[in-house]
Enzyme design. Structure first.
Site, mmCIF file in Angstrom:
data_model
loop_
_atom_site.group_PDB
_atom_site.id
_atom_site.type_symbol
_atom_site.label_atom_id
_atom_site.label_comp_id
_atom_site.label_asym_id
_atom_site.label_seq_id
_atom_site.Cartn_x
_atom_site.Cartn_y
_atom_site.Cartn_z
ATOM 1 C CB ILE A 250 41.139 31.724 24.085
ATOM 2 C CG1 ILE A 250 39.738 32.345 24.056
ATOM 3 C CG2 ILE A 250 41.850 31.927 22.777
ATOM 4 C CD1 ILE A 250 39.718 33.829 23.893
ATOM 5 C CG ASP B 149 40.444 35.394 39.931
ATOM 6 O OD1 ASP B 149 41.440 35.104 40.628
ATOM 7 O OD2 ASP B 149 40.106 34.745 38.931
#
Lengths: 306, 389
Positions: free
Chosen positions: A15, A140
């Site tokens: 993923i 982030d």
């Protein structure tokens, strides 16, 4: 308990190649549940695992004890040796199928109802306030690592990973998106928890716009796009220790934020501007943002219900 | 093979002789260990010996007013405590389990909260007083998970072996925080991972190494650690054990050492430097007692301080008593538990000098620690415990 991750966790699919390496969806053979496996290779010298890695992972484990609803569960950690110079640390997180990016893409035509955006924002800020009060910054934050469960619960993921990975980043040629980066990071000045608030502001705007607010192609371009919206800050707010001078940018005045985020209401616009404040010291904190009148305004809810 | 390492007296026996040896530059690992240690010790004692100064800053009048306010504020919650400035029972709060934390916040008189905040600040445990209370609650929450349900040890492993291993770690000794964390990690590792008896010393050293990675600014070199173990194990073995322990503990290294509570309580109770050293001695003895792993750090700290005051017969007059009342309301736990720990510690202290595992006794007999372990009052300390505090 001592058996390795490879036995207990059965890889199902790849993923996304996260910024820091491949992430796998796997099945926990003990519980049958799906998990997300994130591995990082750390350089080990003659003194074993680096202190920074030990401390950061221990911190993630400590946060886990609080069981915060808006933070993704860290279920397991394992370290395996790959060679004399390299150890693989695997973090096993709960798996949530959907991130905010796909959630926004899937939302039908006019986009998410305002009340729903407010709910998502409240949860996002709750998670962030929790991390910040434990001295963890995300660094982030972006729609890809904000997970949304099928029940609409927001869970922050990948926090603290930036610090674990950062020493080894130079080795992996990956493009990290600039779009959610605050001016102080783009300018390579010092930064702290306000970076996450900036990113949250960008994401807040994106929830209304259904496309990113600032899509820069380089650091300078990104900063230029930001200043087109918030205006050129006064000289005294420009950090002094940076190579990029304020003179490189035209003397822009801030335009009305509703030009860029038309669907936002008045209080939402106020909050957004407090998050997209150039000076990190003046930027609103997660805790104060939760106290903002935007979250107290009950009208939106009743409007959306009718 | 199993016993070569830690029965060999070669690695450090007399702590303070070694200090002088290593300052001559014999072994870098040892220098690291002892310089760290001394710096931290001096700092702690220094900040604690400021107690009286701090006391003077607040005028007597103010103290009385504060206590008056305290007694008014707490009249409803603690009827036992206030009547004569001291309480019948040393333990005021008995919150059942974790839910206690919320009630703790509600029950805690504002004076006490203020005292705790000041203590944390004074002890350099926080950088901003605004976070002090949250941090104290966090310390309380963390420490509740730091005790063990039972004293069971893995097969082939006795209390005596454990004590020998702990005693050896006390000799290798880093800063006090690191030592406490190391022993905690060792206790947990013993429950979580399977280790052969032959590797026990290695396990102990790895726990110390990991504790240092978590707590210290300067890391010991792996080669230095192997030297300390008389090269019984290779570097490779040590690093393999490190991974094994980290995986076994799932990287969870969080711990709130009893020492932190001890220092906070002592600061609130305005204890003298001597009482603090005595309490620290008693507390460190608890590391050697396998039966102590079932107690929470906060209980161990409270018991050590309580016993230290009695042994030194330093109760500090009415003001000291009042300050002690305040501090003892922080020892969450029942009086029975407190007395049980005090019994264990009193016995340990009475026999410490006769035991083979006497690193702590030697350490605390030095002038730097005010010779507390040689205090004559410790000989019949267990007799004191029966007397109500």
């Amino acid at each position: 308990m001592a058996h390795g991750t490879s036995i207990q966790y059965e890889r199902v699919a790849e993923i996304g190649g996260g910024a820091y390496g491949t992430v796998y969806k796997a099945r926990d053979t003990e519980s049958g549940r799906f998990v997300a496996l994130k591995s990082v290779r750390v350089q080990t010298d003659q003194n074993g695992l680096p202190v920074s890695t030990v401390r950061e992972v221990a911190l993630l484990k400590r946060l886990e004890q609080f069981d915060h609803p808006n933070v993704v569960r860290l279920m397991d950690v394992c370290a395996t040796q790959r060679s004399d110079q390299e150890t693989k640390v695997t973090l096993v997180f709960e798996h949530v199928d959907q991130d905010l990016k796909t959630y926004l893409e899937k939302a039908p035509a006019p986009g998410l109802p305002p009340g729903h955006i407010r709910d998502l924002m409240r949860q996002l800020l709750c998670g962030l306030a929790f991390l910040h009060s434990n001295r963890v910054m995300h660094r982030d934050l972006k729609p890809e690592n904000i997970l949304v469960t099928s029940q609409g619960q927001v869970k922050l993921a990948d926090f603290g990973l930036a610090r674990i990975y950062s020493c080894h980043m130079a080795l992996t040629p990956v493009v990290v998106t600039l779009w959610y980066r605050p001016p102080e990071v783009l300018l390579q000045s010092s930064y702290a928890t306000p970076v996450d608030i900036w990113s949250t502001g960008c994401i807040f705007a994106e929830m209304f716009r259904r496309k990113p607010l600032f899509c820069g192609e380089s650091e300078v371009d990104q900063l230029g796009k930001i200043l087109e919206v918030i205006g050129l800050p006064p000289e005294e707010e420009w950090p002094t220790d940076v190579s990029l001078s304020r003179k490189n940018f035209p003397p822009l005045l801030p335009g009305p934020i509703t030009d860029f985020v038309p669907e936002i209401n008045e209080k939402g616009a106020q909050l957004l501007l407090k998050m997209l404040t150039f000076d990190p010291i003046k930027r609103i904190s997660a805790l104060n943002a939760l106290e903002h009148p935007y979250f107290k305004d009950e009208e939106i809810l009743t409007q959306t219900k009718s | 093979m199993a016993r070569t390492g830690f029965c060999d007296p070669k690695p450090l026996l007399d702590l303070h002789n070694k200090v002088s040896i290593c300052s001559e530059g014999l072994n870098p690992a040892l220098i690291w260990i002892f310089s760290q240690d001394n710096a931290k010790f001096t700092r702690e004692v220094f900040s604690l010996s400021e107690g009286p100064t701090f006391h003077n800053k607040t005028s007597k009048r103010q103290v009385e007013n504060n206590l008056l306010a305290y007694s008014h504020a707490s009249l409803s919650s603690f009827p036992l405590c206030v009547a004569d400035g001291c309480m019948e029972k040393p333990v005021l709060l008995h919150p059942p389990g974790l839910q206690g934390l919320h009630s703790l916040q509600v029950l805690m008189p504002s004076l006490l909260r203020h005292e705790v905040e000041m203590a944390l600040e004074k002890l350099d445990l926080i950088w901003d007083r605004a976070y002090a209370w949250d941090m104290f609650l966090d310390m309380m929450r963390t420490q509740m998970q730091n005790s063990f349900p039972n004293t069971d040890l893995p097969q082939d492993f006795t209390d005596a072996t454990r004590a020998v291993l702990v005693n050896w770690l006390i000799q290798v000794h880093v800063s006090a925080e690191t030592l406490y964390l190391a022993i905690h990690l060792l206790n947990r590792s013993l429950c979580q991972i399977k280790v052969y008896t032959a590797n026990l010393q290695l396990l102990g050293m790895v726990c110390l190494f990991l504790a240092a990675k978590k707590e210290e600014c300067l890391l010991p070199e792996v080669s230095g650690l192997c030297y300390l173990m008389d090269h019984t194990y290779t570097k490779h073995q040590l690093l393999r054990m490190e991974r094994k322990v980290l995986c076994g503990l799932k990287f969870d290294l969080s711990y709130c050492p009893p020492l932190h509570f001890l220092i906070v309580f002592a600061s609130v109770a305005r204890c003298s430097a001597k009482v603090v050293w005595m309490a620290r001695y008693l507390l460190e003895l608890s590391l050697l007692e396998g039966q102590c792993v079932v107690f929470q750090p906060v209980q161990l700290a409270g018991a050590a301080l309580c016993l230290a005051r009695q042994v030194l017969e330093e109760l500090g007059g009415p003001e000291g008593e009042a300050a002690w009342c305040l501090a003892s309301s922080l020892h969450v736990g029942s009086e029975t538990v407190l007395l049980r720990i005090m019994h264990i510690l009193a016995n340990a202290a009475a026999n410490a000098h006769t035991r083979e595992t006497c690193a702590t006794f030697i350490k605390f007999s030095s002038p730097e620690t005010m010779h507390v372990s040689r205090h004559p009052g410790l000989k019949n300390a267990s007799g004191l415990v029966g007397i109500c505090t």
